[in-house]
Design an enzyme around this catalytic site. Structure first.
Site, mmCIF file in Angstrom:
data_model
loop_
_atom_site.group_PDB
_atom_site.id
_atom_site.type_symbol
_atom_site.label_atom_id
_atom_site.label_comp_id
_atom_site.label_asym_id
_atom_site.label_seq_id
_atom_site.Cartn_x
_atom_site.Cartn_y
_atom_site.Cartn_z
ATOM 1 C CB THR A 13 -0.956 0.017 1.206
ATOM 2 O OG1 THR A 13 -0.206 0.174 2.424
ATOM 3 C CG2 THR A 13 -1.770 -1.274 1.278
ATOM 4 C CB SER A 141 7.887 5.613 12.261
ATOM 5 O OG SER A 141 8.764 6.682 12.541
ATOM 6 C CE1 TYR A 154 3.969 9.096 10.447
ATOM 7 C CE2 TYR A 154 5.750 9.491 12.012
ATOM 8 C CZ TYR A 154 5.271 8.878 10.866
ATOM 9 O OH TYR A 154 6.105 8.050 10.149
#
Length: 264
Positions: A13, A141, A154
């Site tokens: 994706t 991340s 985020y």
């Protein structure tokens, strides 16, 4: 090492550029039929064309769908009903002071970064488990472990991906399906390169000087002292998608250049 992915269908994706595109290319090089995804139909088709130029003979499919919506996820599943590998890479970010983030921004990042992976894993994992083989990878991340003060929302979504990845790995225990998270650090994607180029022009210095200053001032714990390349991150993604990684599941695998100061 067994890294043959021929006869496997891999969905990546958010793969029109950056880490996603690099992962798509690497999986294609290993023989997988790769589904390239993006929101824009023209950009998605162009990415597939570029992949085929880089990997002659590669099999692939371009599916344009906004995976930040339930309808977009459903459209992808309708276009590709079966997958052996799912790389949940799509993600968005924005710098914004934590106490100024409105509800709609919290929800927008959560829908794209977390719910896209929830919906697609829910759609594809039952088939993988029934066939007794599959790979699901969440591209998280280092911000999942070191929440950036300028992007708290985020960071929250990236931490949520770790919990989701581990929970799905537990769900798939004993089925031959593995679920893992890969945690990149600062990476020299197209967007980052543009940012560095603009800063360099504004300051009258080179991009290399801007990059070195960013690492020195913002990621001083980096052990490699530079940005990673998308290809370096893609190598880890490809490994955990391979048969060679059959004993790795429920893991958070850092490709952060040593930014996170932890031994495990």
């Amino acid at each position: 090492m067994d890294i043959d992915l021929s006869r496997r269908t891999a969905i990546v994706t958010g793969s029109t550029a950056g880490i996603g595109f690099a992962a798509a290319v690497e999986l294609a090089r290993l023989g997988a039929r790769v589904v390239v995804n993006g929101r824009d139909a023209q950009a998605t088709a162009a990415a597939l064309d570029r992949l085929r130029r880089l990997v002659p003979g590669a099999e692939g499919l371009a599916v344009a769908a906004d995976l930040g919506t339930a309808a977009g996820a459903a459209a992808l599943v309708e276009a590709v009903p079966k997958a052996d590998i799912l790389v949940n890479n799509v993600g968005i970010y924005e710098p914004k002071p934590a106490l100024e983030i409105p509800d709609e921004d919290w929800m927008r990042l959560f829908e794209v970064n977390v719910m896209s992976g929830v919906r697609l894993s829910r759609a594809y994992m039952p088939g993988m488990m029934a066939r007794r083989w599959g790979r699901v990878v969440f591209v998280s991340s280092e911000s999942a472990l070191q929440i950036p003060v300028e992007m708290v929302h985020y960071g929250l979504t990236k931490t949520a991906q770790l919990a989701l990845s581990r929970g799905l790995a537990e769900t798939a225990a004993g089925t031959g399906v593995t679920v893992n998270a890969v945690l990149p650090g600062p990476t020299r994607t197209e967007g980052v390169r543009g940012f560095l180029a603009k800063m360099a022009a504004d300051q009258g210095v080179t991009e290399a000087e801007v990059e070195a200053a960013f690492i020195r001032e913002n990621r001083p714990s980096s052990l490699i002292g530079r940005f990673a390349t998308p290809e370096e991150v893609a190598a880890m993604i490809a490994y955990v998608c391979s048969p060679a990684a059959s004993a790795t599941s429920g893991a958070a695998l850092r490709v952060d250049g040593g930014v996170v100061r932890a031994a495990a």
